[in-house]
Design an enzyme around this catalytic site. Structure first.
Site, short mmCIF file in Angstrom:
data_model
loop_
_atom_site.label_atom_id
_atom_site.label_comp_id
_atom_site.label_asym_id
_atom_site.label_seq_id
_atom_site.Cartn_x
_atom_site.Cartn_y
_atom_site.Cartn_z
N GLY A 5 0.85 -1.21 0.00
CA GLY A 5 0.00 0.00 0.00
C GLY A 5 0.87 1.25 0.00
O GLY A 5 0.69 2.15 -0.82
N HIS A 6 1.86 1.29 0.91
CA HIS A 6 2.78 2.43 0.96
C HIS A 6 3.55 2.54 -0.37
O HIS A 6 3.75 3.64 -0.89
CB HIS A 6 3.81 2.24 2.08
CG HIS A 6 3.23 2.13 3.45
ND1 HIS A 6 3.37 1.00 4.23
CD2 HIS A 6 2.52 3.01 4.21
CE1 HIS A 6 2.79 1.19 5.41
NE2 HIS A 6 2.26 2.40 5.42
N LYS A 42 -7.34 4.57 2.14
CA LYS A 42 -7.55 3.63 3.25
C LYS A 42 -7.90 4.39 4.54
O LYS A 42 -8.75 3.97 5.31
CB LYS A 42 -6.26 2.83 3.40
CG LYS A 42 -6.02 2.19 4.72
CD LYS A 42 -6.62 0.82 4.75
CE LYS A 42 -6.23 0.00 5.95
NZ LYS A 42 -6.12 0.69 7.20
N GLN A 55 -8.78 10.74 7.66
CA GLN A 55 -7.48 11.43 7.72
C GLN A 55 -7.22 12.20 6.42
O GLN A 55 -6.83 13.36 6.44
CB GLN A 55 -6.39 10.38 7.96
CG GLN A 55 -4.99 10.88 7.74
CD GLN A 55 -3.95 9.81 8.06
OE1 GLN A 55 -3.72 9.50 9.21
NE2 GLN A 55 -3.34 9.24 7.03
N SER A 101 -2.38 -3.32 5.86
CA SER A 101 -2.15 -2.42 6.99
C SER A 101 -0.96 -2.95 7.76
O SER A 101 -0.79 -4.18 7.89
CB SER A 101 -3.39 -2.40 7.90
OG SER A 101 -3.02 -1.89 9.18
#
Ligand code: AMP
Length: 277
Positions: A36-37, A150, A154, A186
């Site tokens: 994901g990052h 995700k 935020q 995650s």
């Protein structure tokens, strides 16, 4: 292949930044990097001359009973991953580098968008997030900063901060990356036992069911919510909400304007997932 630079001090980062030509893309993270990052960094690599990761487990966004002390730390592996995709630099400061003053100015998240969902379940969380993101944006002076959908609330709050404070960095939202079984990636997934991970699949499966129902024409959020909660019997739901991008609840789905937020505990692990309709 270019050599990855690693900075621990603001001074080193600033010196590097001052001499950069072209555009800088910035990907803030808490480390324990996963695909994901890396997808955020890939997007930055496509759009910019230089790409910078930050790796910093930010203490001010963790509550007293949360996992700050045991948050996974895999810096050596993170460095290898960043190098393997061609990232230019990592900023990995220690806590005192980012928080020098014992009586700092803090930020209040907006009353409406900041007090609901994660805001009400994690006291002080968004104040900490906005504080660190503002510091990092000021330090990096990036042209673009990449954030995952995700963490939907935020992302919306950071977009709002950038707008409210006229911050010149443009925020680029990026899609959720999932494992092959559907679970959103995650850093906290490593806390799950095999059984918990199996149970956790109810989260993406229920979101997928909501998406299919929406595609078949269902718009009534009360009905969708009731039926969805029945499917979530192996996890402990914190909230399942249908809202717009200002986080106001919606009685009926508005196409392209609706966010379905689902947060649930599986064992001791809190998992966040969502769907943008
Ligand atoms: P974290 O290290 O968990 O604070 O996340 C750093 C950034 O990566 C945030 O913008 C997250 O939204 C994003 N991110 C985390 N997990 C995913 C994922 N599965 N897909 C896309 N982005 C993600």
């Amino acid at each position: 292949m270019k050599r990855l630079k690693i900075f621990q001090s603001k001074q080193e980062l600033r010196e590097w930044r001052e001499n950069l030509g072209g555009s800088l893309g910035f990907v803030p993270t808490m480390g324990a990097l996963h695909a994901g990052h890396l997808s955020l960094a890939q997007k930055s690599l496509e759009q910019n001359t230089h790409t910078l990761f930050s790796i910093f487990v930010n203490p001010t966004q963790f509550g007293a009973n949360e996992d700050f002390d045991k948050y996974p730390k895999t810096l050596d592996k993170d460095i290898q991953l960043a190098q393997s995709i061609g990232v230019d630099a990592i900023f990995a400061p220690n806590i005192s580098e980012m928080y020098e003053d014992s009586d700092p100015i803090t930020l209040n998240p907006p009353k409406l968008m900041g007090s609901v969902y994660e805001g009400s379940h994690r006291e002080g969380h968004f104040a900490g997030v906005l504080q660190i993101v503002l510091k990092l944006l000021m330090l990096t002076q990036a042209k673009y900063a990449y954030f995952g959908r995700k963490d939907a609330q935020q992302l919306l709050l950071i977009q709002k901060m950038v707008k409210d404070f006229f911050i010149p960095t443009q925020i680029i939202p990026c899609p959720i990356v999932r494992d092959i079984d559907g679970l959103a990636l995650s850093s906290r997934n490593i806390y799950l036992t095999q059984k918990e991970r199996q149970d956790a699949l109810q989260i993406p499966q229920t979101l997928q069911w909501i998406q299919e129902s929406f595609l078949q024409g269902e718009r009534d959020t009360h009905k969708l919510r009731t039926l969805a909660l029945e499917r979530l019997d192996k996890v402990k739901v914190d909230y399942l909400a249908f809202c717009d991008h200002s986080l106001q609840e919606l009685p009926s789905i508005l196409p392209s304007q609706t966010l379905v937020l689902l947060t649930a505990k599986v064992g001791n692990t809190r998992l966040l997932d969502n769907l943008w309709l």
